[in-house]
Design a protein around this motif. Structure first.
Motif, PDB file in Angstrom:
ATOM      1  N   LEU A 145       0.817  -1.214   0.000  1.00  0.00           N
ATOM      2  CA  LEU A 145       0.000   0.000   0.000  1.00  0.00           C
ATOM      3  C   LEU A 145       0.850   1.264   0.000  1.00  0.00           C
ATOM      4  CD1 LEU A 145      -2.757  -0.993   2.604  1.00  0.00           C
ATOM      5  CD2 LEU A 145      -3.047  -0.771   0.132  1.00  0.00           C
ATOM      6  N   ALA A 146       1.889   1.287   0.837  1.00  0.00           N
ATOM      7  CA  ALA A 146       2.672   2.512   1.024  1.00  0.00           C
ATOM      8  C   ALA A 146       3.912   2.576   0.143  1.00  0.00           C
ATOM      9  CB  ALA A 146       3.077   2.644   2.489  1.00  0.00           C
ATOM     10  N   GLY A 147       4.199   1.484  -0.572  1.00  0.00           N
ATOM     11  CA  GLY A 147       5.432   1.454  -1.365  1.00  0.00           C
ATOM     12  C   GLY A 147       6.662   1.521  -0.483  1.00  0.00           C
ATOM     13  N   ALA A 148       6.523   1.007   0.743  1.00  0.00           N
ATOM     14  CA  ALA A 148       7.614   1.065   1.716  1.00  0.00           C
ATOM     15  C   ALA A 148       8.361  -0.261   1.716  1.00  0.00           C
ATOM     16  CB  ALA A 148       7.065   1.356   3.100  1.00  0.00           C
ATOM     17  N   LYS A 149       9.405  -0.293   2.476  1.00  0.00           N
ATOM     18  CA  LYS A 149      10.169  -1.525   2.636  1.00  0.00           C
ATOM     19  C   LYS A 149      10.318  -1.803   4.110  1.00  0.00           C
ATOM     20  CE  LYS A 149      12.502  -5.135   1.465  1.00  0.00           C
ATOM     21  NZ  LYS A 149      11.789  -6.282   0.868  1.00  0.00           N
ATOM     22  N   ILE A 150       9.724  -2.903   4.562  1.00  0.00           N
ATOM     23  CA  ILE A 150       9.843  -3.322   5.949  1.00  0.00           C
ATOM     24  C   ILE A 150      10.689  -4.580   5.975  1.00  0.00           C
ATOM     25  CG2 ILE A 150       8.591  -4.097   8.003  1.00  0.00           C
ATOM     26  CD1 ILE A 150       6.201  -2.498   7.059  1.00  0.00           C
ATOM     27  N   GLU A 151      11.692  -4.555   6.810  1.00  0.00           N
ATOM     28  CA  GLU A 151      12.615  -5.693   6.861  1.00  0.00           C
ATOM     29  C   GLU A 151      11.856  -6.950   7.264  1.00  0.00           C
ATOM     30  OE1 GLU A 151      16.607  -7.174   9.284  1.00  0.00           O
ATOM     31  OE2 GLU A 151      15.799  -5.168   9.576  1.00  0.00           O
ATOM     32  N   HIS A 152      11.992  -7.986   6.434  1.00  0.00           N
ATOM     33  CA  HIS A 152      11.303  -9.245   6.710  1.00  0.00           C
ATOM     34  C   HIS A 152      12.248 -10.193   7.429  1.00  0.00           C
ATOM     35  CE1 HIS A 152       7.524  -8.643   4.555  1.00  0.00           C
ATOM     36  NE2 HIS A 152       8.233  -7.952   3.693  1.00  0.00           N
ATOM     37  N   LYS A 153      11.948 -10.456   8.682  1.00  0.00           N
ATOM     38  CA  LYS A 153      12.722 -11.436   9.426  1.00  0.00           C
ATOM     39  C   LYS A 153      12.056 -12.793   9.263  1.00  0.00           C
ATOM     40  CE  LYS A 153      14.028  -7.881  12.749  1.00  0.00           C
ATOM     41  NZ  LYS A 153      13.932  -7.401  14.131  1.00  0.00           N
ATOM     42  N   GLU A 154      12.721 -13.825   9.745  1.00  0.00           N
ATOM     43  CA  GLU A 154      12.128 -15.148   9.677  1.00  0.00           C
ATOM     44  C   GLU A 154      10.821 -15.161  10.463  1.00  0.00           C
ATOM     45  OE1 GLU A 154      14.858 -18.048  11.013  1.00  0.00           O
ATOM     46  OE2 GLU A 154      16.339 -17.634   9.464  1.00  0.00           O
ATOM     47  N   VAL A 155       9.952 -16.058  10.076  1.00  0.00           N
ATOM     48  CA  VAL A 155       8.663 -16.147  10.756  1.00  0.00           C
ATOM     49  C   VAL A 155       8.903 -16.364  12.242  1.00  0.00           C
ATOM     50  CG1 VAL A 155       6.494 -17.422  10.954  1.00  0.00           C
ATOM     51  CG2 VAL A 155       7.545 -17.065   8.707  1.00  0.00           C
ATOM     52  N   ALA A 156       8.368 -15.467  13.051  1.00  0.00           N
ATOM     53  CA  ALA A 156       8.602 -15.521  14.491  1.00  0.00           C
ATOM     54  C   ALA A 156       7.784 -16.637  15.129  1.00  0.00           C
ATOM     55  CB  ALA A 156       8.252 -14.178  15.119  1.00  0.00           C
ATOM     56  N   GLN A 157       8.431 -17.391  16.022  1.00  0.00           N
ATOM     57  CA  GLN A 157       7.747 -18.487  16.685  1.00  0.00           C
ATOM     58  C   GLN A 157       7.329 -18.136  18.100  1.00  0.00           C
ATOM     59  OE1 GLN A 157       6.851 -21.192  15.156  1.00  0.00           O
ATOM     60  NE2 GLN A 157       7.930 -20.776  13.250  1.00  0.00           N
ATOM     61  N   SER A 158       8.203 -17.475  18.856  1.00  0.00           N
ATOM     62  CA  SER A 158       7.869 -17.151  20.240  1.00  0.00           C
ATOM     63  C   SER A 158       6.987 -15.919  20.301  1.00  0.00           C
ATOM     64  CB  SER A 158       9.143 -16.908  21.049  1.00  0.00           C
ATOM     65  OG  SER A 158       9.765 -15.698  20.646  1.00  0.00           O
ATOM     66  N   VAL A 159       6.249 -15.796  21.399  1.00  0.00           N
ATOM     67  CA  VAL A 159       5.372 -14.640  21.582  1.00  0.00           C
ATOM     68  C   VAL A 159       6.176 -13.352  21.604  1.00  0.00           C
ATOM     69  CG1 VAL A 159       3.801 -13.515  23.217  1.00  0.00           C
ATOM     70  CG2 VAL A 159       3.591 -15.964  22.782  1.00  0.00           C
ATOM     71  N   ALA A 160       7.340 -13.378  22.250  1.00  0.00           N
ATOM     72  CA  ALA A 160       8.169 -12.177  22.366  1.00  0.00           C
ATOM     73  C   ALA A 160       8.634 -11.680  21.000  1.00  0.00           C
ATOM     74  CB  ALA A 160       9.374 -12.454  23.261  1.00  0.00           C
ATOM     75  N   THR A 161       9.095 -12.589  20.148  1.00  0.00           N
ATOM     76  CA  THR A 161       9.571 -12.171  18.819  1.00  0.00           C
ATOM     77  C   THR A 161       8.408 -11.770  17.919  1.00  0.00           C
ATOM     78  OG1 THR A 161       9.628 -14.519  18.182  1.00  0.00           O
ATOM     79  CG2 THR A 161      11.698 -13.517  18.892  1.00  0.00           C
ATOM     80  N   LYS A 163       5.645 -10.297  18.958  1.00  0.00           N
ATOM     81  CA  LYS A 163       5.243  -8.959  19.390  1.00  0.00           C
ATOM     82  C   LYS A 163       6.271  -7.909  18.979  1.00  0.00           C
ATOM     83  CE  LYS A 163       2.083  -9.904  23.199  1.00  0.00           C
ATOM     84  NZ  LYS A 163       1.754  -9.608  24.613  1.00  0.00           N
ATOM     85  N   ALA A 164       7.547  -8.282  18.975  1.00  0.00           N
ATOM     86  CA  ALA A 164       8.583  -7.338  18.551  1.00  0.00           C
ATOM     87  C   ALA A 164       8.400  -6.976  17.082  1.00  0.00           C
ATOM     88  CB  ALA A 164       9.968  -7.936  18.782  1.00  0.00           C
ATOM     89  N   LYS A 165       8.108  -7.985  16.262  1.00  0.00           N
ATOM     90  CA  LYS A 165       7.887  -7.724  14.842  1.00  0.00           C
ATOM     91  C   LYS A 165       6.608  -6.911  14.634  1.00  0.00           C
ATOM     92  CE  LYS A 165       7.249  -9.842  10.340  1.00  0.00           C
ATOM     93  NZ  LYS A 165       8.284  -9.042   9.701  1.00  0.00           N
ATOM     94  N   LEU A 166       5.557  -7.290  15.346  1.00  0.00           N
ATOM     95  CA  LEU A 166       4.281  -6.578  15.213  1.00  0.00           C
ATOM     96  C   LEU A 166       4.436  -5.123  15.641  1.00  0.00           C
ATOM     97  CD1 LEU A 166       1.269  -6.703  14.574  1.00  0.00           C
ATOM     98  CD2 LEU A 166       0.853  -7.484  16.916  1.00  0.00           C
ATOM     99  N   THR A 167       5.217  -4.872  16.681  1.00  0.00           N
ATOM    100  CA  THR A 167       5.467  -3.496  17.128  1.00  0.00           C
ATOM    101  C   THR A 167       6.108  -2.679  16.021  1.00  0.00           C
ATOM    102  OG1 THR A 167       5.727  -4.202  19.434  1.00  0.00           O
ATOM    103  CG2 THR A 167       6.668  -2.072  18.827  1.00  0.00           C
ATOM    104  N   GLU A 168       7.103  -3.263  15.374  1.00  0.00           N
ATOM    105  CA  GLU A 168       7.783  -2.567  14.275  1.00  0.00           C
ATOM    106  C   GLU A 168       6.822  -2.260  13.139  1.00  0.00           C
ATOM    107  OE1 GLU A 168      11.251  -3.521  10.932  1.00  0.00           O
ATOM    108  OE2 GLU A 168      10.928  -4.884  12.612  1.00  0.00           O
ATOM    109  N   VAL A 169       5.986  -3.236  12.788  1.00  0.00           N
ATOM    110  CA  VAL A 169       5.055  -3.058  11.670  1.00  0.00           C
ATOM    111  C   VAL A 169       3.994  -2.005  12.012  1.00  0.00           C
ATOM    112  CG1 VAL A 169       3.304  -4.201  10.249  1.00  0.00           C
ATOM    113  CG2 VAL A 169       5.421  -5.393  10.809  1.00  0.00           C
ATOM    114  N   LEU A 170       3.453  -2.051  13.226  1.00  0.00           N
ATOM    115  CA  LEU A 170       2.427  -1.083  13.611  1.00  0.00           C
ATOM    116  C   LEU A 170       3.001   0.329  13.731  1.00  0.00           C
ATOM    117  CD1 LEU A 170       0.222  -2.999  16.218  1.00  0.00           C
ATOM    118  CD2 LEU A 170      -0.303  -2.469  13.835  1.00  0.00           C
ATOM    119  N   ASN A 171       4.226   0.442  14.184  1.00  0.00           N
ATOM    120  CA  ASN A 171       4.863   1.769  14.230  1.00  0.00           C
ATOM    121  C   ASN A 171       4.953   2.371  12.829  1.00  0.00           C
ATOM    122  OD1 ASN A 171       5.167   1.803  16.987  1.00  0.00           O
ATOM    123  ND2 ASN A 171       7.261   1.041  16.962  1.00  0.00           N
ATOM    124  N   GLN A 172       5.336   1.556  11.857  1.00  0.00           N
ATOM    125  CA  GLN A 172       5.394   2.004  10.468  1.00  0.00           C
ATOM    126  C   GLN A 172       4.001   2.356   9.965  1.00  0.00           C
ATOM    127  OE1 GLN A 172       8.005   2.716   8.618  1.00  0.00           O
ATOM    128  NE2 GLN A 172       9.321   0.967   8.219  1.00  0.00           N
TER     129      GLN A 172
END
Length: 389
Positions: A145-161, A163-172
């Motif tokens: 949608l935004a033509g942006a680039k968000i760093e794609h890390k490996e699919v997170a398995q733990s809740v902590a990772t 949420k860390a990825k989701l935080t980054e995406v929601l901030n963007q």
């Protein structure tokens, strides 16, 4: 008429199916043999021959029906996991809302829109809450949608990772939506917990901002049951029901605002090329506004401050259009951000109702005292009513 309407852990479907399938096997007499753990080179134990698969049509039909029921239960469980729990309360979407045709239509339209956007990524979203909760699919959506680039890390398995990825995406996401933090109706915890109202608020904001092809259904609400937990102050738990508005009058909403934001207007040119003339424009619009508001014994001396609450804008439209805006439809002396946002939104709606094209601004930018946005609104009013003042 006057427009014042604004007035837990993840359970994978596959796991649910697996658990239910285990129950079927037990019900039908199949038993899985277990081999005790042995050390060294102990000889393997002899496994009993598997029970023959029944060819009895009745048992086969029973098994198929059980499988189908398990799939339905798993899908239903995933669909209705819209719960959010804190230390003080628990919120759950009512079953009535989950079966509401308007909620279903909204979810279906959002799902189809997301899948159209993600066609090139070969991603298919089937369940909004389940598929967006960890930020993986959401990051692809924002990139498209935004033509942006968000760093794609490996699919997170733990809740902590996750949420860390989701935080980054929601901030963007929040950055691209240009929303004031106080007006955001979603959070990392809500999205990760698959809380349906928050997911819908987020997707509706994205759909409006980036221009979903077909307007969303208007006045969609969702009923939320809140159970307040027992505490020292309230020894007995209590329950209350709240109705949360997901969409408003969508025919009046400005869609594809992101595209309009990229279009330059006279104020962009003024601020970039002739900043020395900005004060002249401010003074002229301030004089015009003061003259209009004097009819209601109100004054204004600071453009950024005096219009941020939305009250003066509402009064200006009331004077210009010669009608009375009921006091119950807005907050006369707002302190809370939400009340100011409600007032400004109402004023912008009144402008559109009067045939004024919505200026290139958001209600949030007016409340935040953005000078350029405020000048755009006042100039739009000035252009239409300057000859009658």
């Amino acid at each position: 008429g006057i427009n014042a309407e604004y007035g837990i852990q993840r359970v994978c479907v596959c796991n649910c199916v697996y658990l239910n399938m285990t129950l079927f096997s037990t019900l039908l007499g199949r038993q899985k043999s277990t081999t005790p753990s042995t050390g060294g080179d102990a000889p393997p134990t002899t496994q009993p021959a598997p029970a023959p698969v029944s060819t009895n049509p009745i048992e086969v039909d029973e098994l198929e029906r059980a499988k189908e029921e398990a799939l339905k239960q798993a899908a239903s469980s995933a669909m209705e996991s819209g719960m959010y729990e804190s230390a003080d309360f628990k919120r759950q979407v009512s079953s009535e809302s989950l079966s509401d045709p308007k909620i279903k239509a909204l979810m279906q339209q959002l799902r189809e829109w997301i899948n159209d956007v993600l066609t090139d990524d070969h991603i298919v979203v089937k369940n909004l809450c389940e598929d967006l909760y960890d930020g993986q699919v959401l990051s692809h959506l924002i990139e498209s949608l935004a033509g942006a680039k968000i760093e794609h890390k490996e699919v997170a398995q733990s809740v902590a990772t996750q949420k860390a990825k989701l935080t980054e995406v929601l901030n963007q996401t929040n950055y691209y939506l240009q929303m004031n933090p106080e007006s955001i109706k979603w959070s990392v915890d809500n999205i990760h917990n698959k809380y349906l109202p928050s997911v819908l608020h987020l997707l509706v904001a994205l759909a409006r901002h980036y221009g979903i092809p077909k307007r969303l259904p208007s006045f969609v609400t969702i009923k939320v049951i809140q159970i307040n937990k027992a505490s020292a102050a309230n020894p007995e738990p209590s329950e209350e029901t709240n109705v949360e508005q997901i969409t408003g009058d969508e025919e009046r909403e400005t869609y594809n605002f992101a595209a309009r934001q990229q279009e330059r207007d006279v104020f962009d040119t003024l601020f970039d090329s002739a900043p020395d003339r900005v004060n002249n424009v401010k003074e002229k619009l301030l004089t015009f506004s003061s003259n209009m508001l004097s009819k209601m014994d109100r004054t204004c001396g600071n453009i950024e401050e005096d219009f941020a609450s939305g009250v003066n804008l509402i009064f200006m439209m009331s004077i210009a259009e010669s009608y009375y805006v009921p006091l119950y439809s807005f907050t006369l002396e707002p302190d809370a951000y939400d009340h100011k946002l409600h007032n400004v939104t109402l004023a912008l709606n009144l402008m559109m109702e009067a045939g004024i094209e919505r200026p290139k601004c958001t209600a949030e930018s007016i409340v935040s005292r953005d000078l350029k946005s405020t000048l755009r609104v006042l100039f739009a009013i000035y252009t239409k009513y300057k000859h009658q003042m």
